[in-house]
Design a protein around this motif. Sequence first.
Motif, mmCIF file in Angstrom:
data_model
loop_
_atom_site.group_PDB
_atom_site.id
_atom_site.type_symbol
_atom_site.label_atom_id
_atom_site.label_comp_id
_atom_site.label_asym_id
_atom_site.label_seq_id
_atom_site.Cartn_x
_atom_site.Cartn_y
_atom_site.Cartn_z
ATOM 1 N N CYS A 72 -5.826 2.061 0.918
ATOM 2 C CA CYS A 72 -4.698 2.961 0.585
ATOM 3 C C CYS A 72 -4.461 4.049 -0.323
ATOM 4 O O CYS A 72 -3.741 4.505 -0.493
ATOM 5 C CB CYS A 72 -3.819 1.404 -0.052
ATOM 6 S SG CYS A 72 -4.383 1.025 -0.946
ATOM 7 N N TYR A 92 -7.683 -4.725 1.082
ATOM 8 C CA TYR A 92 -8.795 -4.377 1.479
ATOM 9 C C TYR A 92 -9.988 -4.790 0.643
ATOM 10 O O TYR A 92 -10.006 -4.908 -0.417
ATOM 11 C CB TYR A 92 -8.583 -3.351 1.643
ATOM 12 C CG TYR A 92 -9.362 -2.133 3.069
ATOM 13 C CD1 TYR A 92 -8.731 -2.628 4.543
ATOM 14 C CD2 TYR A 92 -9.966 -1.163 2.792
ATOM 15 C CE1 TYR A 92 -9.769 -2.056 5.491
ATOM 16 C CE2 TYR A 92 -10.833 -1.034 4.156
ATOM 17 C CZ TYR A 92 -10.483 -1.483 5.253
ATOM 18 O OH TYR A 92 -11.497 -0.739 6.964
ATOM 19 N N CYS A 112 -9.095 -5.088 -3.062
ATOM 20 C CA CYS A 112 -7.053 -4.518 -3.173
ATOM 21 C C CYS A 112 -6.801 -4.761 -3.906
ATOM 22 O O CYS A 112 -5.907 -5.855 -2.551
ATOM 23 C CB CYS A 112 -7.002 -3.341 -2.598
ATOM 24 S SG CYS A 112 -6.058 -2.032 -2.559
ATOM 25 N N CYS A 125 -2.966 -3.810 -1.501
ATOM 26 C CA CYS A 125 -3.383 -4.031 0.157
ATOM 27 C C CYS A 125 -4.529 -4.933 0.709
ATOM 28 O O CYS A 125 -4.558 -5.533 1.863
ATOM 29 C CB CYS A 125 -3.427 -2.431 1.377
ATOM 30 S SG CYS A 125 -5.939 -2.442 0.715
ATOM 31 N N CYS A 178 -9.913 3.217 -3.151
ATOM 32 C CA CYS A 178 -9.745 1.910 -2.016
ATOM 33 C C CYS A 178 -9.550 2.850 -0.430
ATOM 34 O O CYS A 178 -8.235 3.736 -0.682
ATOM 35 C CB CYS A 178 -8.293 1.017 -2.000
ATOM 36 S SG CYS A 178 -7.781 0.336 -0.619
HETATM 37 ZN ZN LIG Z 1 -5.833 -0.696 -1.336
#
Ligand SMILES: [Zn+2]
Length: 60
Positions: free
Chosen positions: A21, A43, A38, A41, A18
Amino acid sequence: MEQDETAERPQSGPVYECVRCGRRVEYKELERYISFRCPYCGYRIFRKIRAPIVKRVKAR
Ligand SMILES: [Zn+2]
């Protein structure tokens, strides 16, 4: 045929990182999530990396 216990799990697929993060997620792990997010987080942008090598090298 003997089964030896290995500490390292065999990485069968590509690993993604990712970009937000920095967590690394295996592809088969990502597949479980809808829309390829992800799990940490949320994302959606990943970059493909090689399977992580978990061996540590001693610094001397
Ligand atoms: Zn992430």
